[in-house]
Design an enzyme around this catalytic site. Structure first.
Site, PDB file in Angstrom:
ATOM      1  N   LYS A  22       0.828  -1.221   0.000  1.00  0.00           N
ATOM      2  CA  LYS A  22       0.000   0.000   0.000  1.00  0.00           C
ATOM      3  C   LYS A  22       0.863   1.272   0.000  1.00  0.00           C
ATOM      4  O   LYS A  22       0.678   2.153  -0.827  1.00  0.00           O
ATOM      5  CB  LYS A  22      -0.914   0.012   1.238  1.00  0.00           C
ATOM      6  CG  LYS A  22      -1.475   1.377   1.584  1.00  0.00           C
ATOM      7  CD  LYS A  22      -2.447   1.317   2.720  1.00  0.00           C
ATOM      8  CE  LYS A  22      -2.108   1.849   4.058  1.00  0.00           C
ATOM      9  NZ  LYS A  22      -1.488   3.074   4.387  1.00  0.00           N
ATOM     10  N   ASN A  23       1.803   1.347   0.933  1.00  0.00           N
ATOM     11  CA  ASN A  23       2.528   2.612   1.080  1.00  0.00           C
ATOM     12  C   ASN A  23       3.493   2.870  -0.078  1.00  0.00           C
ATOM     13  O   ASN A  23       3.788   4.016  -0.404  1.00  0.00           O
ATOM     14  CB  ASN A  23       3.242   2.669   2.437  1.00  0.00           C
ATOM     15  CG  ASN A  23       2.243   2.820   3.575  1.00  0.00           C
ATOM     16  OD1 ASN A  23       1.077   3.157   3.341  1.00  0.00           O
ATOM     17  ND2 ASN A  23       2.682   2.558   4.798  1.00  0.00           N
ATOM     18  N   ASP A 121      -4.851   7.701   9.048  1.00  0.00           N
ATOM     19  CA  ASP A 121      -5.255   7.284  10.385  1.00  0.00           C
ATOM     20  C   ASP A 121      -5.097   8.382  11.414  1.00  0.00           C
ATOM     21  O   ASP A 121      -4.145   9.156  11.372  1.00  0.00           O
ATOM     22  CB  ASP A 121      -4.395   6.090  10.816  1.00  0.00           C
ATOM     23  CG  ASP A 121      -4.977   4.794  10.310  1.00  0.00           C
ATOM     24  OD1 ASP A 121      -6.166   4.785   9.957  1.00  0.00           O
ATOM     25  OD2 ASP A 121      -4.239   3.802  10.286  1.00  0.00           O
ATOM     26  N   MET A 341       6.798   6.589  17.655  1.00  0.00           N
ATOM     27  CA  MET A 341       6.416   7.594  16.654  1.00  0.00           C
ATOM     28  C   MET A 341       5.032   8.196  16.887  1.00  0.00           C
ATOM     29  O   MET A 341       4.867   9.400  16.766  1.00  0.00           O
ATOM     30  CB  MET A 341       6.479   6.982  15.264  1.00  0.00           C
ATOM     31  CG  MET A 341       7.879   6.627  14.851  1.00  0.00           C
ATOM     32  SD  MET A 341       7.982   6.392  13.082  1.00  0.00           S
ATOM     33  CE  MET A 341       9.520   5.510  12.971  1.00  0.00           C
TER      34      MET A 341
END
Ligand SMILES: CC(=O)N[C@H]1[C@@H](OP(=O)(O)OP(=O)(O)OC[C@H]2O[C@@H](n3ccc(=O)[nH]c3=O)[C@H](O)[C@@H]2O)O[C@H](CO)[C@@H](O)[C@@H]1O
Ligand SMILES: C=C(OP(=O)(O)O)C(=O)O
Length: 441
Positions: A22-23, A121, A341
């Site tokens: 996906k990324n 998100d 993160m």
């Protein structure tokens, strides 16, 4: 809205092939804007975020043709820059995180770009400073309209520069690289992110005629060129899906072969699952996970409790920490999960605790898991998926749990996992898609 109804406690068995990443797809698709020539991309995952970006490219004027199930051609010959002003752009551009990466290529080729504050998100603050500071260093000006939550960026003449990124941002590095490839002169990006997604992007750009060196390191040197041409590109398998399937196999005591994983591109991912005590074997380019009744978490060499923390590549990706956490709940031993993160990605542990898991949420970034060594099974409950990776973690928990679970808000999961219910059913999972809204409390 859709939900998944899952009857858990069933062992799965068989082979599963990961989708394209996906990324990576979000970067690669944005890069088609850099040339008016045709680009053919294969192994594109059929998931919400990617399809939204393809639609957005079409709205901008890119000629998109679907060659087969996972292969498309793109031709960005005529781009409609007036589309930026439209309400459609404001609505669609803000619908996903990846849309921010159209800014770099548009700036490089047309000297201007705009983008609504992107979605993705809600897993903590997701600032874009790295992107815009980078563009500014290359000579662009940006204006943020906070009322409309809209960014406008202008650059008549991008000029190569030395850029020390304030953090190794994945999408930020991709965006700046794509702006720099057509800038005048040399750009040096230090503290660059170097995830496989970015390595793939840089390799594709070089095939298009760009001059990027240092690929795979945190120091990229980009000699600007005048024009880029067409190419073909194949997406790597999604390493986050691969990790999710390893975790799922362990939690459900299933024997699963994950096919064609491009093992050498997985970095520390297999090792991290091994530290949880999970047996896995490399077989050619597949990963074989045997059915395992018990798995025991390692300690550090001095006997102290293991910590698993995220960090930029080649460190462990934050996108797999939720999965590691859920898998640890059934292991023997203890582990500290440290999500450095993002500050809101661990809150979903309350649902796992409701299912019977033993977890202490120490603070928004850290959770201690006391693995129960399968002394009892988690129990099925109804829950809502807060984000894509927590959603899949809850799905894995539900597959291993006793009884029935319902997961609401599965649109979150489907943003990144292609036909997940169908693929899991093929392994023997009892998972049903139903039309149901999350109950309001
Ligand atoms: C579409 C896409 O590709 N999304 C991925 C991308 O998001 P994205 O590119 O948005 O994430 P960034 O790499 O910019 O940063 C993610 C978060 O980590 C923090 N940060 C980042 C670098 C650093 O050295 N230290 C640090 O604390 C940032 O402040 C931010 O809160 O990378 C994230 C980090 O791998 C992944 O979770 C996302 O799935
Ligand atoms: C956080 C993620 O995605 P995004 O950056 O698109 O929100 C993810 O893929 O785990």
């Amino acid at each position: 809205m859709n939900a998944f109804e899952i009857t858990g406690g069933i062992k799965l068995k068989g082979e599963i092939t990961p989708q394209g990443a996906k990324n990576e797809a979000l970067q690669i698709l944005s890069a088609v804007l850099l040339t008016k020539e045709k680009i053919i991309i294969s192994n594109i995952p059929d998931i919400k975020d990617v399809n939204k970006l393809i639609e957005l490219l079409g709205d901008l004027g890119v000629v998109v043709e679907r060659i087969n199930k996972d292969t498309y051609s793109f031709e960005a010959r005529n781009i409609d820059l007036n589309f930026f002003e439209s309400d459609t752009f404001k609505a669609k551009g803000g619908g996903l995180r990846g849309s921010i990466m159209i800014v770099g290529p548009l700036l490089a080729r047309f000297g201007k770009a705009a983008i609504p504050k992107p979605g993705g998100d809600k897993i903590g603050r997701r600032r874009l400073d790295t992107h815009f500071i980078g563009f500014e260093k290359l000579g662009a000006k940006f204006i943020y309209d906070s009322k409309k939550a809209f960014f406008n960026v202008d650059a008549t003449n991008l000029q190569g520069a030395y850029i020390l990124l304030d953090e190794a941002s994945v999408t930020g590095t991709a965006n700046i690289v794509m702006a720099a490839v057509l800038a005048k002169g040399t750009t040096t990006i230090y503290n660059a992110a170097c995830e496989p997604y970015l390595q793939q992007l840089c390799k594709m750009l070089n095939r298009m005629g760009a001059k990027i060196s240092g690929i795979g390191s945190n120091l990229l040197t980009i000699e600007g060129v005048d024009v880029l041409g067409g190419t073909e590109h194949r997406m790597l398998p999604d390493m986050i899906e691969i990790g999710s399937f390893i975790g799922m196999a362990a939690m459900t005591e299933s024997e699963i072969t994950i096919k064609n994983v491009c093992y050498d591109e997985l970095g520390v991912i297999p090792e991290v699952f091994k530290k949880l005590g999970i047996k896995l074997e490399r077989r050619g380019d597949d990963i074989y996970v045997p059915s395992q009744k018990h798995y025991e978490i390692d300690t550090f060499i001095d006997g102290s409790i293991l910590t698993i923390a995220d960090s930029p590549w080649p460190g462990f990706t934050p996108d797999l920490l939720s999965i590691v956490l859920v898998v640890a709940t059934q292991a023997k031993g203890n582990v500290l999960i440290h999500q450095k993160m993002f500050e809101s990605r661990l809150f979903f542990v309350d649902k796992l605790i409701d299912m019977g898991a033993q977890i202490i949420l120490c603070d928004p970034h850290r959770a201690t898991v006391n693995g129960i060594d399968k002394k009892y099974k988690l129990r099925g409950i109804s829950m809502t998926s807060p984000d894509i990776r927590a959603g899949v973690s809850l799905l894995i928990a539900a597959l291993s749990a006793e009884g029935k679970s319902t997961i609401y808000n599965i649109e979150q999961i489907e943003r990144g996992y292609q036909d997940i219910d169908t693929r899991l059913r093929a392994l023997g999972a009892q998972i049903k898609r139903v039309n149901a809204d999350a109950p309001s409390h």
